[in-house]
Every structure is written in structure tokens, then in C-alpha cells.
Design an enzyme around this catalytic site. Structure first.
Site, PDB file in Angstrom:
ATOM      1  CG  MET A 112      -1.901   1.104   1.343  1.00  0.00           C
ATOM      2  SD  MET A 112      -3.186   1.012   0.112  1.00  0.00           S
ATOM      3  CE  MET A 112      -2.781   2.410  -0.929  1.00  0.00           C
ATOM      4  CG  ASP A 113       3.521   2.374   3.363  1.00  0.00           C
ATOM      5  OD1 ASP A 113       2.845   3.369   3.622  1.00  0.00           O
ATOM      6  OD2 ASP A 113       3.902   1.548   4.212  1.00  0.00           O
ATOM      7  CG  HIS A 114       6.501   0.092  -1.316  1.00  0.00           C
ATOM      8  ND1 HIS A 114       7.011  -1.136  -1.022  1.00  0.00           N
ATOM      9  CD2 HIS A 114       7.065   0.956  -0.435  1.00  0.00           C
ATOM     10  CE1 HIS A 114       7.856  -1.026  -0.008  1.00  0.00           C
ATOM     11  NE2 HIS A 114       7.893   0.228   0.356  1.00  0.00           N
ATOM     12  N   GLY A 170       3.733   5.548  -3.338  1.00  0.00           N
ATOM     13  CA  GLY A 170       4.982   6.095  -3.869  1.00  0.00           C
ATOM     14  C   GLY A 170       5.055   6.006  -5.380  1.00  0.00           C
TER      15      GLY A 170
END
Lengths: 388, 397
Positions: B166-168, B171
Site C-alpha cells: 500500500m505504501d509503495h 509512492g
């Protein structure tokens, strides 16, 4: 096309049957590129993909094709291949997800495009890329989320506690394919930035391995991840009286705020728990207390208090709650579009914005061949030049 | 040259989402200067126990390839030095809570004042505006807010928390928007403030469910079920905890699967002849398929099914990815050498370019402040005495 959008003036031709290629085009169209879908006479298969509206037609297509144009082009015929060539001669990017084996017959192979359009960015979007031993492998969403490594690690937290013996999961929707689409769009814009026409070979599997990067790093560190063990030691998915929240405290001050949120119960005041390693070791016990406490609270009340105290906590929003969300609506993330035969639908315009205002879409998903004149006119213009 | 050669990034991002954005841009050839301080190093550089062991588990991948300088933003002279860095950059990236950069004196307007056409990219949980913009959050919260968590999970189970993917994903989208903003700058001479709200990236990944829901259709989590395909799922193989994913979309794929299972009569059976018919007996089909897969080697079966035209792949572990010849041939996984000589595997950029130099990772994790001679000395032209004074006064710290 709004002239102040970042990609105003950039034309993209999209020949895509799958979500990844279409999502790459959609991200570019949201940012102002003029994206022309080239559909075969049998039409883009995404027009029939779930979820479907009650009145017929695909909500997935309505979302993916918003603000695009449509021409129908039979690339099995020489005439239409020439028409596509004319369109490509005024374009910057071609997105294509045709399986490798079928490309040459449609005039879409790397060499043919490069020879006719040396300045074009030719973006290939395939499940396993266009080169390497698996370049001709097929991949549906469920295959790709598992080929990228994240699927094996799902579910975690409460779900795997409840169902430890079930098969691993896919992520809802088209997560893996959309990773492929976003990475492909990034690669295409980078290639365009380089000023050099070229072939860009994007792989949905690679994109998923990239966003799952930490699993590979941990593997290198000798730490094998598994869905049964990668849960947070405490926190995670917590059931409340009327729904679920996510709770995650990574920093010391957040733990202290959580203790305050829970009313400073005696078990949490144990001095040993001042140490993060000890908390981690006693995670299961802590979670038992948290789960017991949360069951007596409503989601909305709890989240409001938590965020006020600086405890990272969020409601597990349903689609309806997102559509009606005060924050989402204050930011205007949705746009209402009129879909012929369906009526008004809401579409999230983009996952990012430039400045305070959200990006706006120019039109709903096009009817098949809605912009056929674009193709014919351009082809005619080229023919005139050739004659002259 | 790599595609983004010549682009320079002043990188204030921390944690995972923001650093992954600049990590992608760095792999594409941008020069990325990571800005931290000993007072406040990136929390991911520090050991933490969230994974049950004290160690910096997640920093190397996203920090690799970057240059590192120390800079204390709590010091007024530190803010001035940050502006000098922005003055020689094309992109300024940050991932603090909304409003923090402004309070530090480094908001978009302040940065524009030192670099008129700067592209500022702000990655946050809920965006730079709106009533929740001050909310703190991590990947599982983004997934929860955005509906991705609610729509993932077994039909009869709870929602599922999203992790680093999810974070990536945030990004990746931020990197895309940043390059788009650079194109705008090239065309118009104008910079931009790119606002990426992680929860909006999450909701964009289930945008079709939100659109369907806006017409009154109830959207629920459905495990591995696809409403238009059967068989479709993860099937146990003869090896423990090794699963084969199979997705049958067409009648031809069904017939090929039946042949591969050694049950050619199923291919001819009208009860399973159409997708609609197969979906109606989904559970029955799943049992038949799994009765077959339980006796076989999953990798071998995946190869055979692919050869027959059926989408199939084993549910891979990190070890499978690290060792895969296809991944290595594509540069999707690459070896990285750290300054101590240690080699590790890392993830490369997810596309190949025919005309530009290959993107990828050329250096390992930078030590805190490792590149100050180059950045402060060569790029900013600061003399030894000035740098020593700033170190003494804990501006460079």
C-alpha cells in the site's frame, strides 16, 4: 483537455484489452493527455467486465475509460492498419497489451512500430513483460498478485487468526493489474522525458514485486515472511460494536496515547510495558485486552477520540461511507458523470492532484467508435499528403 | 543516459511511501539527495520492534541509490540551507503531516520563492486539504480509509489490513505525478505542488467498486471469487502450503484445464460448457480442481497449464522471486553491493527501455551524511570553514 493539466498536448493511443494497459491510459488521461482507445470490431472486452450496472454496462469500464476517446479499428485489415499509422504519426505514446504472438499480424510488433514511428514511445504492458522466459505467459489478476509475492502473505492479522487453514487471498479488485498500469505509465512518461522514441517493456509481475519490495529485502536478511507470522504484534484489525477499525502504534508517544484512549487500565500501566520490546513480546496479551475493550465502543466515537490524542486509527470504510465521506467530498475526489442508459455515476477522478483543486474529467467513458471521425479524418489527411 | 538523467531531487521524505517515490525516480536516473539529521533520522533507518525483532528491517531498499546529507531543520540556519538545496533541485519531495513543511518555513510558496519552477511533491495520509488532513497514518490505515481493506478478505471474515504494498503503491503514483509535473514545467515553465493522499490512492484501486456503489449496487469482499469466472482461486498442491492460482475466463481455457487434469469428459460435459454454468457450480468445480492439484507439483502444473493456454501461477514466496531466472533476466531483481562489501538482492525498476540506459540500483544504502563533500562542497560550493561552523552549531548534524 484542460490546458493547465500537466499532460496537455500529449496524445496517447491505447490498444488495451486488460486492466493494466487501460489503467495506464486512464492515469494519463486524468492528467490531461488526449487518450484515444483503439477498439477492435468486437470492442474492448473491459466493456463487459464486472462489476456491472443494473441497467447493463460495466462500472469497471466506466471508471477506466472516463475521459478517453474511442475509435474502432480492425487491425486485421491493411486499410485500418494504415489508419492507425496515421493516428500514431501525431501521437507521443502507444500503449499496447496485445500478447506477443499476435503482434506481428496486427502490425504492432516492436520492429514495425519503431521503423514507422521512430519518435514514438511504444509502451508494452504484459503480465510477465515482453522479454524473459515467461514473456508469453498469461496472467489474470489472481495469478499476478500471487506471482508478485504479496498474495502468499495474505491475509494477515485478525483474518488469518480466524481462518489459519484457508488458502491465501487476492487483494480486492484489480490491485495487481493497477500496479502494472501505474508503473507502466511512469515508465512511459520517463521515456518521453528522455526525448528519445523507444520501446518500453513493462511487466505487471515486476511492478508487483517492486511494490512488495520489503519481502525480498527481508528474505535477504534471513527473515522469512509468512502470513501466519507477519501480523503486527498488537493492534491491526479491531472489531468494535458497529464495525472495524485499524489501529497501529509504531512510536512511543502513540502507545502512551493509546493507553490514555483506553482510560489508562491497570494492565497497561505495568512498567514493563514502557519497553517496546516487552510490548512486542506480550503482543498477544495486549491485543486480547484491546479487542475486549473495543467491543464496547462505536467506531466513529473511537476514531475521533483516537486521532485527537494522536493514536493512528482509522475506520474500515465501506464504499458508501467513502462516497459520502466528509473529507472525500471536501476534497472533491469524485466527479458525477452522466452515463447513457445508466444515469449519473460517481467516478474518482485521480489518485493525485496538482495544487488545491482536484483534477476534472472532460467526459464519461465513450460509446464505441464515438470518435471515429478522428481516425478517418487523420487517415484522409495522410492520404492527401501522400497523393500530393 | 537513464531516462531522468539531469533531474535532481531534494528529498525530505521519511518512512516508506515518500521514499519509494524518490526511489523509483532515482532508479530512473534522477539524482536524489536524502535529507535527514541525527536529531531526526528517518524512523525506518532506526531499529524498531514492530516486526518482533529489533532491526532496521525496511530501510535498505528505498534508501539505496540515494545520496545522504545531514541537515537539522529545527535550526533556522538549517532551513536556510534546505532552501539552498531546493535552489539547485528540480523536485522537492516530502512526506510529513500536512502543514509541517509550512511551519518549518519550507511550504510550497517559500520554495517557489527560491526556485520559481520547483516541482514540490507532498505525500501524506489524507492530503494537504480537507478536515482529516492532519490525521496520522500508516499503510494499513490508508487501506482502511480508502475501502481497499473493506473489500479484501474472505466473504465471511473481517476486512484485511494492507501492508507495504500500500505504501509503495502510493509512492509509485507519486513518482508518476512528479514526472507529469516535470513535463508541464518543460512545456509551460511552471512548477507544481503535487498532492498525493495515500487514502485516495487506496480508493482509486477500488474505483470501479465505488462507481458501482454510487448507483446503489452493494459491493462486498469476496475472497478469491470472481463473479464472472470459474474455476478461479488458489488450490492446494501436494507440497504443504504451496498453492496454485488458476483463473479460467473462457470456455477454451476450461476445456484445456479439463484435459490437463486428465478429465477430458469434463471438457465435453454441457453442465460446465459456459461460464454461467460453471459459476453456478463453482464449489463443485473447486473441489474437482483441488482433488487434482493435491496430487501434483505446483510449478510443473503451472508450466503445463500455461502451455495449454490456461492462466496459472504458483503463489510465490520471496525466495521463489529471488531465485527466478525470469526475474533476473529482466533485471526485476538485482544484486546490490553495500559499502561494507556485502551483497544483497533488491528489487529493480519494473520496466525495460530500448533507447535509454537501464534503470537500476548502482549504490547501496548511504551512511547518514555520507555524501556531504559532494552535495555541500561541490554542488553548493561551501568551503571547509563554513561547513565546519555549521557542523559545530549543529546545523549540519
Amino acid at each position: 483537455m484542460q490546458h493547465d493539466k500537466p499532460l496537455a498536448g500529449i496524445r496517447v493511443v491505447e490498444h488495451a484489452a486488460g486492466v493494466a494497459g487501460a489503467w495506464a491510459g486512464r492515469l494519463l488521461s486524468a492528467m490531461g493527455a488526449d487518450v484515444v482507445m483503439v477498439e477492435p470490431p468486437s470492442l474492448c472486452p473491459l466493456r463487459n467486465e464486472a462489476p456491472l450496472f443494473r441497467q447493463g454496462g460495466s462500472a469497471l469500464f466506466a471508471y477506466l475509460a472516463a475521459d478517453k476517446r474511442s475509435v474502432i479499428c480492425d487491425l486485421e485489415t491493411e486499410t485500418d492498419r494504415a489508419a492507425l499509422d496515421a493516428l500514431l504519426s501525431s501521437s507521443h505514446i502507444l500503449i499496447d497489451d496485445t500478447p506477443l504472438a499476435d503482434r506481428e499480424g496486427l502490425g504492432l510488433d516492436e520492429a514495425a512500430i519503431a521503423s514507422r514511428h521512430p519518435d514514438l514511445v511504444h509502451l508494452s504492458v504484459l503480465p510477465f513483460g515482453a522479454s524473459g522466459p515467461k514473456a508469453d505467459w498469461k496472467g489474470a489478476e489472481i495469478n499476478l498478485v500471487h506471482a508478485g509475492g504479496e498474495g502468499y502473505l495474505l491475509p494477515n492479522g485478525l483474518s488469518v487468526d480466524l481462518f489459519p487453514d484457508r488458502p491465501p487471498l487476492k487483494i480486492g479488485g484489480h490491485f495487481a493489474e493497477m500496479q502494472g498500469g501505474a508503473a507502466a505509465a511512469l515508465a512511459a512518461l520517463a521515456a518521453l522525458w528522455s526525448g528519445q522514441g523507444q520501446y518500453v517493456d513493462a511487466s505487471i509481475q515486476d511492478a508487483n514485486v517492486a511494490v512488495g519490495a520489503f519481502a525480498l529485502q527481508r528474505h535477504g536478511d534471513g527473515s522469512v515472511e509468512h502470513r501466519h507470522t507477519r501480523s503486527f504484534r498488537f493492534g491491526g484489525v479491531i472489531e468494535c460494536r458497529d464495525g472495524y477499525v485499524e489501529l497501529l502504534t509504531l512510536e512511543e508517544r502513540q502507545w502512551k496515547a493509546l493507553v490514555e484512549l483506553m482510560g489508562s487500565p491497570e494492565w497497561a500501566l505495568d512498567e514493563a510495558l514502557d519497553d517496546a520490546t516487552e510490548r512486542s513480546a506480550r503482543g498477544q496479551d495486549i491485543n486480547r485486552h484491546i479487542r475486549e475493550w473495543a467491543r464496547h465502543h462505536d467506531v466513529e466515537e473511537l476514531v475521533a477520540r483516537a486521532q485527537k490524542l494522536g493514536v493512528p486509527m482509522a475506520r474500515y470504510n465501506t464504499p458508501e461511507q467513502i462516497l459520502e465521506g466528509a473529507h472525500e467530498n471536501a476534497r472533491g475526489i469524485f466527479q458525477t458523470l452522466a452515463m447513457p442508459g445508466v444515469g449519473d455515476v460517481k467516478v474518482q477522478t485521480a489518485p493525485f492532484r496538482f495544487g488545491d483543486e482536484p483534477l476534472r474529467l472532460g467526459a464519461a467513458a465513450p460509446k464505441p467508435g464515438a470518435d471515429q471521425a478522428l481516425l478517418d479524418a487523420r487517415f484522409a489527411a495522410t492520404k492527401r499528403e501522400a497523393t500530393a | 543516459m537513464k531516462p531522468l538523467a539531469g533531474i535532481r531531487i531534494a528529498d525530505f521524505t521519511v518512512h516508506a511511501a515518500g521514499p519509494f517515490c524518490t526511489h523509483m525516480l532515482s532508479q530512473l536516473g534522477a539524482e536524489c539527495i536524502k535529507i535527514e539529521s541525527a536529531h531526526r533520522p528517518d524512523i525506518f533507518r532506526k531499529p524498531h520492534t514492530v516486526y518482533g525483532r529489533a532491526g532496521p528491517a525496511t530501510f535498505d531498499q528505498v534508501a539505496s541509490n540515494k545520496l545522504s546529507v545531514r541537515l537539522n531543520l529545527k535550526h533556522p540556519e538549517g532551513v536556510a540551507l534546505a532552501k539552498r538545496l531546493v535552489g539547485i533541485a528540480d523536485v522537492a519531495a516530502e512526506s510529513f503531516r500536512a502543514g509541517v513543511m509550512k511551519r518549518l518555513g519550507l511550504g510550497y510558496e517559500a520554495l517557489r520563492a527560491v526556485k520559481r519552477d520547483i516541482v514540490m511533491v507532498s505525500v501524506s495520509s489524507s492530503g494537504q486539504t480537507g478536515p482529516d488532513s492532519h490525521y496520522a497514518g500508516y499503510a494499513p490505515l490508508f487501506g482502511a480509509w480508502g475501502g481497499l481493506g473493506h473489500l479484501t478478505g474472505y466473504e465471511d471474515g473481517p476486512p484485511v489490513e494492507m501492508r507495504h504494498v500500500m505504501d509503495h503503491s502510493v509512492g509509485m503514483n507519486a513518482a508518476l505525478a512528479t514526472v507529469a509535473a516535470l513535463h508541464k514545467r518543460r512545456r509551460s515553465g511552471e512548477g507544481s505542488h503535487v498532492d498525493v493522499a495515500a487514502r485516495e490512492v487506496a480508493s482509486s484501486l477500488v474505483g470501479e467498486a465505488l462507481t458501482a456503489s454510487s448507483t446503489g449496487i452493494a459491493m462486498r469482499r469476496a475472497g478469491n471469487i470472481d463473479p464472472q469466472r470459474a474455476p478461479h482461486g488458489l488450490y492446494a498442491s501436494r507440497e504443504g502450503d504451496c498453492w496454485l492460482s488458476i483463473a479460467v475466463s473462457t470456455d477454451a481455457e476450461w476445456r484445456a484445464l479439463a484435459e490437463a487434469m486428465g478429465e477430458p469428459q469434463l471438457a465435453r460435459d454441457p453442465r460446465y460448457g459456459t461460464a454461467e454454468a460453471r459459476i453456478a457450480v463453482r464449489g463443485e468445480l473447486d473441489e474437482m480442481v483441488e482433488a487434482w492439484t493435491r496430487q501434483i507439483d505446483a510449478e510443473d502444473a503451472a508450466r503445463r497449464l500455461q502451455k495449454a493456454g490456461v492462466p496459472a501461477h504458483v503463489s510465490w514466496r520471496a525466495a521463489d522471486i529471488a531465485e527466478d531466472p525470469h526475474m533476473r533476466a529482466r533485471g526485476a531483481v538485482v544484486p546490490v553491493r553495500e559499502t561494507d562489501g556485502r551483497e544483497r538482492m533488491a528489487v529493480g525498476f519494473p520496466a525495460r527501455f530500448s533507447g535509454s540506459d537501464a534503470p537500476g540500483i548502482e549504490r547501496g544504502t548511504p551512511g547518514l551524511g555520507e555524501h556531504e563533500d559532494y552535495v555541500y562542497g561541490e554542488l553548493l560550493g561551501m568551503g571547509r570553514a563554513e561547513r565546519e561552523r555549521l557542523i559545530e552549531t549543529e546545523v549540519i548534524y
